[in-house]
Design an enzyme around this catalytic site. Sequence first.
Site, PDB file in Angstrom:
ATOM      1  N   SER A  96       0.812  -1.229   0.000  1.00 13.87           N
ATOM      2  CA  SER A  96       0.000   0.000   0.000  1.00 13.87           C
ATOM      3  C   SER A  96       0.839   1.270   0.000  1.00 13.87           C
ATOM      4  O   SER A  96       2.014   1.267   0.358  1.00 13.87           O
ATOM      5  CB  SER A  96      -0.927   0.012   1.217  1.00 13.87           C
ATOM      6  OG  SER A  96      -1.771  -1.101   1.183  1.00 13.87           O
TER       7      SER A  96
HETATM    8  C1  SAM Z   1      -3.969  -3.546  -0.351  1.00 13.10           C
HETATM    9  S1  SAM Z   1      -3.530  -5.185  -0.173  1.00 13.10           S
HETATM   10  C2  SAM Z   1      -2.830  -5.235   1.451  1.00 13.10           C
HETATM   11  C3  SAM Z   1      -1.519  -4.561   1.597  1.00 13.10           C
HETATM   12  C4  SAM Z   1      -0.754  -5.040   2.778  1.00 13.10           C
HETATM   13  N1  SAM Z   1      -1.354  -4.682   4.018  1.00 13.10           N
HETATM   14  C5  SAM Z   1       0.715  -4.670   2.733  1.00 13.10           C
HETATM   15  O1  SAM Z   1       1.224  -4.081   3.660  1.00 13.10           O
HETATM   16  O2  SAM Z   1       1.372  -5.032   1.765  1.00 13.10           O
HETATM   17  C6  SAM Z   1      -5.087  -5.961   0.131  1.00 13.10           C
HETATM   18  C7  SAM Z   1      -4.971  -7.426   0.407  1.00 13.10           C
HETATM   19  O3  SAM Z   1      -6.232  -7.889   0.887  1.00 13.10           O
HETATM   20  C8  SAM Z   1      -6.330  -9.229   0.467  1.00 13.10           C
HETATM   21  N2  SAM Z   1      -7.717  -9.690   0.608  1.00 13.10           N
HETATM   22  C9  SAM Z   1      -8.770  -9.486  -0.222  1.00 13.10           C
HETATM   23  N3  SAM Z   1      -9.855 -10.117   0.239  1.00 13.10           N
HETATM   24  C10 SAM Z   1      -9.498 -10.741   1.386  1.00 13.10           C
HETATM   25  C11 SAM Z   1     -10.180 -11.555   2.322  1.00 13.10           C
HETATM   26  N4  SAM Z   1     -11.467 -11.873   2.175  1.00 13.10           N
HETATM   27  N5  SAM Z   1      -9.496 -12.024   3.382  1.00 13.10           N
HETATM   28  C12 SAM Z   1      -8.188 -11.717   3.559  1.00 13.10           C
HETATM   29  N6  SAM Z   1      -7.488 -10.956   2.699  1.00 13.10           N
HETATM   30  C13 SAM Z   1      -8.131 -10.472   1.640  1.00 13.10           C
HETATM   31  C14 SAM Z   1      -5.836  -9.193  -0.944  1.00 13.10           C
HETATM   32  O4  SAM Z   1      -5.512 -10.480  -1.424  1.00 13.10           O
HETATM   33  C15 SAM Z   1      -4.634  -8.267  -0.802  1.00 13.10           C
HETATM   34  O5  SAM Z   1      -3.471  -8.990  -0.568  1.00 13.10           O
END
Ligand code: SAM
Length: 414
Positions: A96
Amino acid sequence: MAEAGRTRLASALIANGSLSSQWLPAYTNVPRHLFVPDRIWPGHADGVRQGRAVDRRTDPAAWWGAVYSDVPLTTQWDNGKHQGDEPGVMPSTSNSMPTMVFSMLGAVPLTPGARVAEIGTGTGWTSALLCERVGAANVVTIEVDEESAAGAQRRLARVGYAPLTVVGDGAEGYPQGAPYDVVMATCSVGDVPHAWVEQSTVGGVILAPWGPDYGGEALVRLTVAADGTASGPFLSSSAFMRLRQQRAVRPDSSAYLSAPWPADGERGASALSPEALGPWSVMFAIGVQVPGVFPLVERYDDGTYTLWIHDTAVTSWATADWEPDRTEYETVQSGPRRLWDEVGAAWRWWEDQGRPGFERFGLTVTPTGQTVWLDTPDRPVPVRRASRRAYSTSPNSKRGRRGCALRAEGASRD
Ligand SMILES: C[S@@+](CC[C@H](N)C(=O)[O-])C[C@H]1O[C@@H](n2cnc3c(N)ncnc32)[C@H](O)[C@@H]1O
């Protein structure tokens, strides 16, 4: 190169208020570059669509430049199905935007020893920052994408952290690790899962990017009460990828037409400019009032555009044409819902309230649903369903209008 970039980015984050002195040690001890894969698609601060992949092995200068810029870095497209250097259709994992990461961390009570559940491990950078602050034994991080979770776990281990990394649907939380003082989602939701409330301590905090179908999104900070509800204000604008299970279905405009545009649509004229509906916070205010509706913009070479509005049930659509120097805009509406009228009424409500920004809105979540309010929880935002007409058609033809690509607005910051 890394050191100078890191210092420059820290200064920028301090200057914009996102990186506090409390979080500076974590920023220093958990370098972003250790959590960024070799191949990335850097975002742009102004929301311009990403270009081709940047690869550390072939263009290290561009890679380091992107890592120490205040931009999100997409690391996967289309749930991992997309191959090649061009961007895919939908970013599905990222590291992010640093401003967003530190704004979120600074918005929750993360004192050493607090128990935290992070939803959306992604590259693992936020998890590592959390570990640094509260201790790895207090962090549970949940990721739906197996490959991302494995990569994050590897990177976390390399810097000496072993938080509990769970592969699964974060909407269910992780009851075995509860109760949590903080639940922090780094993917956006349109519905706050009640499991997050149930798994929080009384007085615990849930921080999540929240947005309606229409667009517009902001971080909401909820405080959990003893009666199984959680309530609190929206803080500031955000633009995250959606929790996978809550992604909206957004059919192309051609799916709505029974014949070439304007098909069976009813023509009209409106003094409301489509331009007035464009800002992110206005989209949010409209979307809260008119659920199940989303816009697409069709742009033309001469700078004019058509705003399309669709319902997710694929029964109704509306168009409004924007041209410069007009005081009236041509509209067409089709289907049982008069979508231009609904959106117009929602815009007027927003204007009557003094054009509120995100920070005047709040959200209350109960075991049975959620309510967005304005200023105080006892002032729910009206949810509109404008005039419905008896109608019968099967709007499934594939004929689009003027053959232009349609795209949704909104600059990603996750
Ligand atoms: C913006 S990214 C997160 C960035 C992360 N916090 C970092 O520091 O790199 C959003 C993440 O949410 C995950 N995601 C989407 N739906 C999800 C779910 N139902 N449960 C867990 N993770 C999920 C995606 O696969 C993705 O990796």
